[in-house]
Design a protein around this motif. Structure first.
Motif, short mmCIF file in Angstrom:
data_model
loop_
_atom_site.label_atom_id
_atom_site.label_comp_id
_atom_site.label_asym_id
_atom_site.label_seq_id
_atom_site.Cartn_x
_atom_site.Cartn_y
_atom_site.Cartn_z
N GLY A 38 16.75 18.31 73.94
CA GLY A 38 16.63 19.56 73.16
C GLY A 38 17.69 20.56 73.58
O GLY A 38 18.30 21.23 72.73
N MET A 39 17.96 20.66 74.88
CA MET A 39 18.99 21.57 75.39
C MET A 39 20.36 21.24 74.80
O MET A 39 21.11 22.13 74.39
CB MET A 39 19.05 21.51 76.92
CG MET A 39 17.85 22.12 77.62
SD MET A 39 17.82 21.72 79.38
CE MET A 39 19.23 22.61 79.97
N VAL A 40 20.70 19.94 74.77
CA VAL A 40 22.00 19.51 74.25
C VAL A 40 22.15 19.94 72.79
O VAL A 40 23.15 20.55 72.39
CB VAL A 40 22.18 17.98 74.38
CG1 VAL A 40 23.46 17.54 73.68
CG2 VAL A 40 22.22 17.57 75.84
N GLY A 41 21.13 19.62 71.97
CA GLY A 41 21.18 19.97 70.56
C GLY A 41 21.21 21.47 70.33
O GLY A 41 22.00 21.98 69.53
N GLY A 42 20.35 22.20 71.05
CA GLY A 42 20.29 23.64 70.88
C GLY A 42 21.57 24.32 71.29
O GLY A 42 22.04 25.27 70.64
N ALA B 287 10.58 19.51 73.74
CA ALA B 287 11.93 19.37 73.17
C ALA B 287 12.36 20.64 72.44
O ALA B 287 13.51 21.08 72.55
CB ALA B 287 11.98 18.18 72.22
N LEU B 288 11.43 21.26 71.71
CA LEU B 288 11.74 22.50 70.99
C LEU B 288 12.08 23.64 71.94
O LEU B 288 12.98 24.44 71.67
CB LEU B 288 10.56 22.90 70.09
CG LEU B 288 10.39 22.12 68.79
CD1 LEU B 288 9.10 22.55 68.09
CD2 LEU B 288 11.59 22.35 67.87
N ILE B 289 11.35 23.74 73.05
CA ILE B 289 11.64 24.79 74.03
C ILE B 289 13.05 24.62 74.59
O ILE B 289 13.80 25.59 74.75
CB ILE B 289 10.59 24.78 75.15
CG1 ILE B 289 9.23 25.23 74.61
CG2 ILE B 289 11.02 25.69 76.31
CD1 ILE B 289 8.08 25.07 75.59
N LEU C 282 9.61 13.32 79.93
CA LEU C 282 9.40 14.60 79.26
C LEU C 282 10.56 15.55 79.56
O LEU C 282 11.03 16.29 78.69
CB LEU C 282 8.08 15.23 79.70
CG LEU C 282 6.81 14.56 79.15
CD1 LEU C 282 5.58 15.05 79.89
CD2 LEU C 282 6.67 14.81 77.65
N LEU C 283 11.07 15.49 80.80
CA LEU C 283 12.23 16.32 81.15
C LEU C 283 13.49 15.83 80.44
O LEU C 283 14.37 16.63 80.12
CB LEU C 283 12.43 16.31 82.67
CG LEU C 283 11.38 17.10 83.46
CD1 LEU C 283 11.58 16.91 84.96
CD2 LEU C 283 11.43 18.58 83.11
N VAL C 284 13.57 14.52 80.18
CA VAL C 284 14.68 14.01 79.38
C VAL C 284 14.60 14.57 77.96
O VAL C 284 15.62 14.96 77.37
CB VAL C 284 14.68 12.47 79.36
CG1 VAL C 284 15.67 11.94 78.33
CG2 VAL C 284 15.01 11.91 80.74
N LEU C 285 13.40 14.62 77.39
CA LEU C 285 13.21 15.23 76.07
C LEU C 285 13.65 16.69 76.08
O LEU C 285 14.32 17.16 75.16
CB LEU C 285 11.74 15.15 75.65
CG LEU C 285 11.23 13.86 75.01
CD1 LEU C 285 9.74 13.99 74.71
CD2 LEU C 285 12.01 13.56 73.73
N PHE C 286 13.26 17.39 77.14
CA PHE C 286 13.68 18.78 77.30
C PHE C 286 15.20 18.87 77.34
O PHE C 286 15.82 19.72 76.69
CB PHE C 286 13.07 19.35 78.58
CG PHE C 286 13.53 20.74 78.93
CD1 PHE C 286 13.09 21.83 78.20
CD2 PHE C 286 14.40 20.95 79.99
CE1 PHE C 286 13.51 23.11 78.52
CE2 PHE C 286 14.82 22.23 80.32
CZ PHE C 286 14.38 23.31 79.58
#
Length: 402
Positions: free
Chosen positions: A247-251, A296-298, A240-244
């Motif tokens: 999301g950070m990379v893309g954002g 991921a959105l956060i 789940l932290l990898v998903l987070f």
């Protein structure tokens, strides 16, 4: 984008890894030193406070040093701190090592942001800053999970030794790839301090504290939220932290791209959407798929604010941006500490593991209000001189007819 940005990104990768990997290794560190988990948590708090204090201190000390040389000295400090942590004979020595490493954090990102912006055309400054911060975001996808895995199976000391080695690679990259940028003439510490008289600089930093604080209000307590509320197994938290992190990379990259086109609208959209998604997380946390998407959105919306906020500070502190840029990095960590404390308060008060999401939503909404206020003040200050009644421009005498 110039190759020098790669060297800065490698340094950022090492710093991001050492900042967050300790969260996954607290049980191992606590067990080795014979301390409780809350006591071991001081390694997280001490690092965050070291960033807040070290950002202005190290930048002020480096005002008379060329920026490339200062970046190299900061990486040397980072390497020393991680080596001290890896070899620490006692918990107190490890805490000192964490603080030593943290002193390089804020100044590295602050000075690095200025250098990155100077390496490209004015229309690409936010994108260049985002490229450097990509190292920090990728650390959450690759560095932190791998570091945690190594620490759990080989030993946490090996993890910190590897992070120190990453620092050596970053140092070599900076020495080889970053050009010698001339120190701006006539800029002294008093000029750097003068930037803090600018209300727009202070507003941007307040947005940083509140906006990124909104992210960490939720993420700090993601483990108990996902295991006790969503029903994930303990081992799923890493992914789940990898998903987070993804999301950070893309954002981060999207925020950098659009901030160069329309900075304030980018902030409105990212902060507004972040407030909404954090509020919704209270409900989506009860469903595994919805919770994973929300995490991921956060990450994406939270880091979409980083390049525009950092560029906003650089723009408003024009002429002497280095100290303001570094202090703004400290503001991110101040937001982390503040939101984690507030989130702990509402959980302790009995509102449940999802209650920090409401804290985060409120913080992000407050940051959006400040963004709107900042833009309104900027429009007012840039408006043409007022016109007095009767159409006579202010400052000109009206004609008198006899």
């Amino acid at each position: 984008m110039p190759l020098a940005l790669l060297a800065l990104a490698i340094g950022a990768f090492g710093i991001g890894t050492t900042e967050f990997v300790i969260m996954g290794l607290l049980p191992e560190v606590a067990g080795d030193f014979g301390v409780s988990i809350p006591t071991a948590g001081l390694l997280v708090t001490g690092y965050a406070l070291g960033v807040v204090a070290g950002a202005p201190l190290m930048t002020a000390l480096g005002t008379k040093i060329p920026r490339k040389r200062m970046l190299m000295l900061l990486m040397g400090l980072f390497i020393a701190g991680n080596l001290l942590s890896a070899m620490a004979p006692t918990f107190a020595v490890m805490l000192i090592g964490r603080v030593v490493a943290s002193l390089a954090h804020g100044a590295f990102f602050g000075i690095g942001s200025v250098v990155a912006a100077e390496l490209v055309a004015p229309s690409k400054k936010a994108g260049a800053i985002a490229m450097m911060f990509t190292g920090l975001t990728v650390a959450n996808v690759v560095g932190v999970p791998l570091g945690t895995l190594v620490g759990q199976h080989v030993g946490w000391r090996v993890t910190f030794a590897v992070v120190a080695a990453l620092g050596v690679v970053g140092l070599a990259g900076i020495a080889k790839l970053v050009p010698e940028l001339p120190k701006p003439e006539g800029v002294h510490l008093r000029h750097e301090l003068a930037a803090f008289k600018n209300a727009q600089v202070l507003l941007a930093m307040a947005m940083t504290v509140l906006g990124f604080g909104g992210v960490f209000a939720a993420v700090t307590y993601i483990a108990p939220m996902m295991t006790h509320v969503a029903g994930f197994a303990d081992g799923s938290v890493t992914w789940l932290l990898v998903l987070f992190g993804l999301g950070m990379v893309g954002g981060n990259l999207i925020g950098g791209k659009f901030a160069d086109r329309a900075l304030m609208p980018m902030l409105y959209v990212s902060l507004g959407a972040l407030a909404v998604v954090l509020a919704l997380f209270t409900f989506t946390a009860h469903n595994k798929i919805a919770a994973a998407v929300t995490v991921a959105l956060i990450g994406a919306l939270g880091f979409a604010t980083v390049p525009p906020l950092q560029k906003r500070v650089l723009d408003q502190a024009h002429g002497a941006p280095t100290l303001a840029s570094a202090v703004n990095i400290g503001a991110f960590n101040l937001g982390n500490a503040l939101s984690a404390w507030l989130g702990g308060i509402v959980i302790t008060a009995g509102f449940g593991y999802t209650s920090p999401n409401w804290v985060g939503a409120a913080l992000a909404a407050a940051a959006l209000v400040l963004a709107v206020l900042s833009a309104a003040l900027e429009r007012r200050d840039s408006a043409p001189s007022a016109v007095v009644t009767g159409g006579t421009p202010a400052g000109q005498p009206a004609q008198v007819h006899h």
